[in-house]
Design a protein around this motif. Sequence first.
Motif, short mmCIF file in Angstrom:
data_model
loop_
_atom_site.label_atom_id
_atom_site.label_comp_id
_atom_site.label_asym_id
_atom_site.label_seq_id
_atom_site.Cartn_x
_atom_site.Cartn_y
_atom_site.Cartn_z
N TYR A 81 0.89 -1.09 0.14
CA TYR A 81 -0.11 0.07 0.19
C TYR A 81 0.76 0.99 0.07
CZ TYR A 81 -4.31 -2.45 0.67
OH TYR A 81 -5.61 -3.33 0.54
N ASN A 167 -11.18 0.74 5.34
CA ASN A 167 -11.19 0.00 3.97
C ASN A 167 -9.96 0.49 3.34
OD1 ASN A 167 -11.41 -0.30 1.26
ND2 ASN A 167 -13.55 -0.89 1.58
N PRO A 168 -8.92 -0.62 3.59
CA PRO A 168 -7.64 -0.10 2.92
C PRO A 168 -7.82 0.51 1.50
CG PRO A 168 -7.65 -2.42 3.13
CD PRO A 168 -9.09 -1.94 3.69
N VAL A 169 -8.84 -0.18 0.70
CA VAL A 169 -8.78 0.39 -0.84
C VAL A 169 -9.08 1.82 -0.61
CG1 VAL A 169 -9.82 0.14 -2.75
CG2 VAL A 169 -9.20 -1.97 -1.43
N LEU A 170 -10.18 2.20 0.04
CA LEU A 170 -10.62 3.51 0.27
C LEU A 170 -9.45 4.48 0.63
CD1 LEU A 170 -13.38 4.35 -0.56
CD2 LEU A 170 -14.18 4.25 1.74
N TYR A 172 -6.51 3.95 0.26
CA TYR A 172 -5.42 4.13 -0.87
C TYR A 172 -5.72 5.34 -1.93
CZ TYR A 172 -3.70 2.88 -5.57
OH TYR A 172 -3.27 3.23 -6.57
N LEU B 95 -2.33 -3.67 -7.03
CA LEU B 95 -2.46 -3.64 -5.60
C LEU B 95 -3.64 -4.70 -5.09
CD1 LEU B 95 -1.55 -1.98 -3.30
CD2 LEU B 95 -3.43 -0.37 -3.51
N ASN B 99 -2.48 -8.03 -2.75
CA ASN B 99 -2.74 -8.04 -1.55
C ASN B 99 -3.90 -8.53 -0.86
OD1 ASN B 99 -0.89 -5.74 -2.26
ND2 ASN B 99 -0.89 -5.39 -0.13
N THR B 105 -14.32 -5.69 -0.24
CA THR B 105 -13.62 -4.69 0.19
C THR B 105 -13.40 -3.68 -1.03
OG1 THR B 105 -12.30 -5.90 1.93
CG2 THR B 105 -11.54 -3.64 1.11
N GLU B 108 -16.97 -2.34 -2.18
CA GLU B 108 -17.40 -1.23 -1.25
C GLU B 108 -16.88 -0.04 -1.56
OE1 GLU B 108 -18.06 -2.09 3.40
OE2 GLU B 108 -16.07 -0.99 3.32
N ALA B 109 -15.49 -0.06 -1.67
CA ALA B 109 -14.86 1.15 -1.93
C ALA B 109 -15.25 1.85 -3.25
CB ALA B 109 -13.29 0.88 -2.09
#
Lengths: 257, 257
Positions: A81, A167-170, A172, B95, B99, B105, B108-109
């Motif tokens: 990330y 939310n890690p994608v968010l 990012y 990414l 990951n 996830t 949702e994002a």
Amino acid sequence: MKIDPDSNAGLSAQIAKSIRDAIISGALIVDERLPSEAELAEHFDVSRPTIREALKRLAAQSLIRTQRGAFGGAFVRHLSYEDAREQLVTTSTLLLSMNGISFDTACEARFALERACAPMAAQRRGPEQLAIMRAEIERQIEPGLTDEAFCASDVKFHRALVDGAQNPVLSYQLSGSIEAMQPLMNMITFTARSRAEIVEIHTGILDSIEARDAELATKILQQLEDVTKRLAYSVIDAKAVAHSKKALTDAARVSTD
Amino acid sequence: MKIDPDSNAGLSAQIAKSIRDAIISGALIVDERLPSEAELAEHFDVSRPTIREALKRLAAQSLIRTQRGAFGGAFVRHLSYEDAREQLVTTSTLLLSMNGISFDTACEARFALERACAPMAAQRRGPEQLAIMRAEIERQIEPGLTDEAFCASDVKFHRALVDGAQNPVLSYQLSGSIEAMQPLMNMITFTARSRAEIVEIHTGILDSIEARDAELATKILQQLEDVTKRLAYSVIDAKAVAHSKKALTDAARVSTD
DNA sequence: AGACTTTTAAATGTCTGACAAATGAAAATC
DNA sequence: GATTTTCATTTGTCAGACATTTAAAAGTCT
């Protein structure tokens, strides 16, 4: 492997693309070792410097890492990330600065996305995010703070807010919007009065997130967008006035020469 | 210029960083010509191949372009939206795949951000975007359409929706979320029934955007998120069943060996 | 004089060959 | 058996050379 030497793309670019496609498609998996430069050179029928240029291109995109020594070589890199974020911020920053994006457009995009995170953050935020937001607000009321430091703290505050959505994608995606705006924000001079206003809004956001009040948080973020735009306008107006004053002065000087 | 030869970063990486910083800071402006490779080599006190590797790194990030011939050289490149988008999609796709991001996830994002665009799109959409959305819906009901083509059309539909917000920064940011999900979406098998369901939702989105009904558009996008997740679950469940069946079969075979 | 052609210089693209430095494995030694 | 040494492999860097491209400059013809 056939590489078209007549293509105007350049050999190293073609080879880089070839390997990149293999990585993206999943033919090469994470931590897999690529053939040595000498083997690749033979495989693609080019010299080693050409292969090296291709590998450097991939390294610049964080697609591979290289390791010296026996049993070293180029390995498919696990894209973290952090790496992805760094690239996103670089690209976004340049995009904003090179395409004459107005503060308005960038600001609108950023807050639209951030507001989308607010409901999720209100629902899921952990104590860590609340703690960071609180700490950054404390920092923002320090008297001797430079404008740069104030902006940096502002970025941290908003990143904590976004991270609250868990939310890690968010996180990012948003880092690109929030951090890329920092250079634009740094052009603003924050008066004591405007800082107080922003801190009050930040406090409102923190409280609403802590109270899990998604609607209120969204509403206050809208306020922040309005205030931020208003601040930027005043700076732009001040500059425009300065410019026209300078133009007038210059004109006067020329006419007296 | 002093470059630390003892650093383990590598000379070409350091030089690339040095030039990159100059571009980002604005010390080098768009279309400005960099010194020739020979001059750079002398300036940084390294050989030309090392300079070339550094330049290739910058070229990979679309920061410079090179031109052969007299009065050619490396020029600071104007970073277009297309270039930036391409890089963003590549990075985002990797990414997600590297990951172990769950479909949930990512989904949702993506929809959280897309819903943020809906109100702006409802307000500002032009006839071009409505036309594209309509055309893609037409395409999606074609009977012989492969799953890949259906997904590709889906991407175009949603990009048109986002473009309707008339904010290029938003379009850029969202393309990362929408297009990077395509590989994940391609894993889904769209039955005739699920396609009909999606097309109905798309029609609802188009109608609400055309009617400038932001609230309705947002609501239907929420429905689409739910449907998409449900579809993905069914695929994942089917795979899980297949896996456990296979595991059972394998176990049975082993026990009879 | 003006339009066209040729020359030429500058720059990147590529190759060959070489050596330095790092690194882990295998061999040698205690 | 543990430690040290040797060694092969691989990347990092350099030097020099030639090919190719390109546009400006010089030359030539009408």
